[in-house]
Scaffold this motif. Structure first.
Motif, short mmCIF file in Angstrom:
data_model
loop_
_atom_site.label_atom_id
_atom_site.label_comp_id
_atom_site.label_asym_id
_atom_site.label_seq_id
_atom_site.Cartn_x
_atom_site.Cartn_y
_atom_site.Cartn_z
N LYS A 187 1.12 -1.22 -0.49
CA LYS A 187 0.07 0.04 0.43
C LYS A 187 0.47 1.00 0.13
O LYS A 187 0.61 2.28 -1.25
CB LYS A 187 -1.20 0.10 1.27
N PHE B 89 3.58 6.42 -2.75
CA PHE B 89 4.33 6.83 -2.87
C PHE B 89 5.44 7.20 -5.07
O PHE B 89 5.40 7.77 -5.30
CB PHE B 89 6.16 6.33 -2.66
N GLU B 90 4.34 5.81 -5.15
CA GLU B 90 4.68 5.92 -6.83
C GLU B 90 3.29 6.85 -7.37
O GLU B 90 3.65 7.79 -8.27
CB GLU B 90 3.72 4.38 -7.23
N ASN B 91 2.47 6.73 -7.03
CA ASN B 91 0.90 7.89 -7.52
C ASN B 91 1.53 9.33 -7.00
O ASN B 91 1.73 10.15 -7.81
CB ASN B 91 -0.09 7.73 -6.27
N LYS C 204 5.71 14.93 -10.66
CA LYS C 204 6.46 14.68 -12.09
C LYS C 204 5.12 15.07 -12.95
O LYS C 204 6.43 16.17 -13.36
CB LYS C 204 6.94 13.05 -12.27
N LYS C 205 4.42 14.96 -12.89
CA LYS C 205 3.74 15.46 -13.87
C LYS C 205 3.47 17.45 -13.59
O LYS C 205 3.41 17.53 -15.23
CB LYS C 205 2.14 15.13 -13.69
N ILE D 170 4.11 1.77 -0.71
CA ILE D 170 4.80 1.44 -2.53
C ILE D 170 3.44 2.55 -3.17
O ILE D 170 4.66 3.10 -4.25
CB ILE D 170 5.63 0.46 -2.90
N ARG D 171 2.10 1.94 -3.24
CA ARG D 171 1.42 1.97 -4.15
C ARG D 171 1.43 3.60 -4.02
O ARG D 171 1.38 4.79 -4.99
CB ARG D 171 0.30 1.88 -4.62
N THR E 130 4.63 10.10 -6.81
CA THR E 130 6.07 10.86 -7.63
C THR E 130 5.17 10.84 -8.69
O THR E 130 5.90 11.84 -9.65
CB THR E 130 6.78 10.03 -7.69
N HIS E 131 4.33 10.44 -9.20
CA HIS E 131 3.27 10.32 -10.64
C HIS E 131 3.25 11.74 -10.58
O HIS E 131 3.24 12.31 -11.73
CB HIS E 131 2.67 9.62 -11.11
#
Ligand SMILES: Nc1nc2c(ncn2[C@@H]2O[C@H](COP(=O)(O)OP(=O)(O)OP(=O)(O)O)[C@@H](O)[C@H]2O)c(=O)[nH]1
Ligand SMILES: [Mg+2]
Length: 285
Positions: free
Chosen positions: A240, A245-247, A253-254, A242-243, A249-250
């Motif tokens: 959960k 942090f990925e979101n 970046k955007k 990890i997901r 980061t996304h």
């Protein structure tokens, strides 16, 4: 008859496989869990297996532990944990796991078998997801301890066995194969009186208990422990996180391409938002 039970604590590795440290323990218990959708017959099955004499040793609003000294198991204590219905949207997976964890505390040394309850005659898309749901709740290792038990056996055609019924559907056969071919049938309503023959709960419960004894023997007494469930819970929380942090980061970046200071600001705001929304405590405990 159950032979002596060898038990031990288990640690899940990051791949989800288990390593057992075996030690001898009391051979006098058989602890099983009933899993299934709401209304598929968990409570009725518990009564059929344990009979009227069972004592409720622990309960919460939705999970129960009942036990009985089972004569057909040479006087061993048979404990049955009834869980809330799978796919029940009124509780989260974490809450479901929490309830089962409390029950395991009352099932020393741990759980010997998971009985997956299905109804004869119904196999919907949700039933097809049942194994995935169970694996998500208890980890991959759970299949070692799984048995499929059909209720509503009276719906079988005349002379049809449960193995023949299962063979009619590819998905059903796959499910039973994953449970190492262990499949049984009862009818909590119509097979009560019959003392012998296929359509008798007495006969079918005997067969089920024999399968459970064989499982305990084959697994050399290994059982599903509280530690295994806690490891699965931790794994879920890590995924959960990890997901999350990925979101984050996304999104960062955007919206901040080429602007370093803006990226730092946006990331801070998002992480603070997540902190207050979900509470970090819930993710780590
Ligand atoms: N004909 C028939 N009816 C059954 C059988 N097993 C259960 N039922 C009926 O199905 C209904 C639901 O059974 P329960 O045992 O309460 O189901 P449950 O899985 O405990 O349901 P929840 O506690 O809500 O999750 C009841 O009306 C039972 O009488 C069976 O083998 N045959
Ligand atoms: Mg019930």
């Amino acid at each position: 008859m159950l032979t002596s039970v060898v038990s031990g604590t288990c640690h899940l590795s990051s791949s989800g496989s288990s390593m057992f440290h075996l030690s001898r323990t009391s051979p006098s218990e058989l602890n099983i869990v009933l899993l299934g959708r709401s209304g598929d017959g968990k409570s009725s099955t518990k009564n059929t297996i344990l009979g009227e004499k069972s004592a409720q040793v622990w309960s919460s609003a939705t999970s129960l532990v009942n036990q009985v000294k089972a004569q057909n198991l040479q006087g061993k204590t048979l404990r049955i944990v009834e869980t809330p219905g799978l796919f029940d949207t009124s509780r989260t997976k974490e809450e479901f796991q929490q309830e089962v964890e409390k029950c395991i505390t009352h099932c020393v040394p741990g759980l010997h078998a998971f009985i997956i309850i299905l109804k004869v005659g119904r196999y919907t898309a949700q039933e097809a997801r049942i194994l995935d749901e169970i694996k998500e709740l208890f980890g991959e290792d759970v299949l070692k301890y799984a048995v499929v038990l059909f209720t509503n056996g009276d719906q079988l055609e005349d002379g049809q066995t449960i193995e023949e019924f299962v063979q009619q559907g590819v998905a059903l056969q796959e499910l039973v194969d994953k449970c190492r071919g262990r499949v049984h049938v009862i009818d909590n309503k119509y097979w009560k009186q019959q003392q012998d023959g296929y359509r008798s709960n007495r006969v079918q419960v005997e067969k089920l208990l024999k399968t459970l004894e064989e499982m305990v023997k084959e697994s050399r007494g290994q059982y599903y422990s509280k530690e295994m469930l806690q490891a699965v819970k931790k794994m879920r929380r890590s995924l959960k996180l990890i997901r999350l942090f990925e979101n984050v980061t996304h999104v960062v970046k955007k919206y901040t391409q080429g602007k370093g200071w803006a990226a730092v600001m946006l990331a801070s705001v998002l992480l603070l938002g997540v902190y207050f929304r979900h509470s970090w405590y819930g993710l780590f405990h």
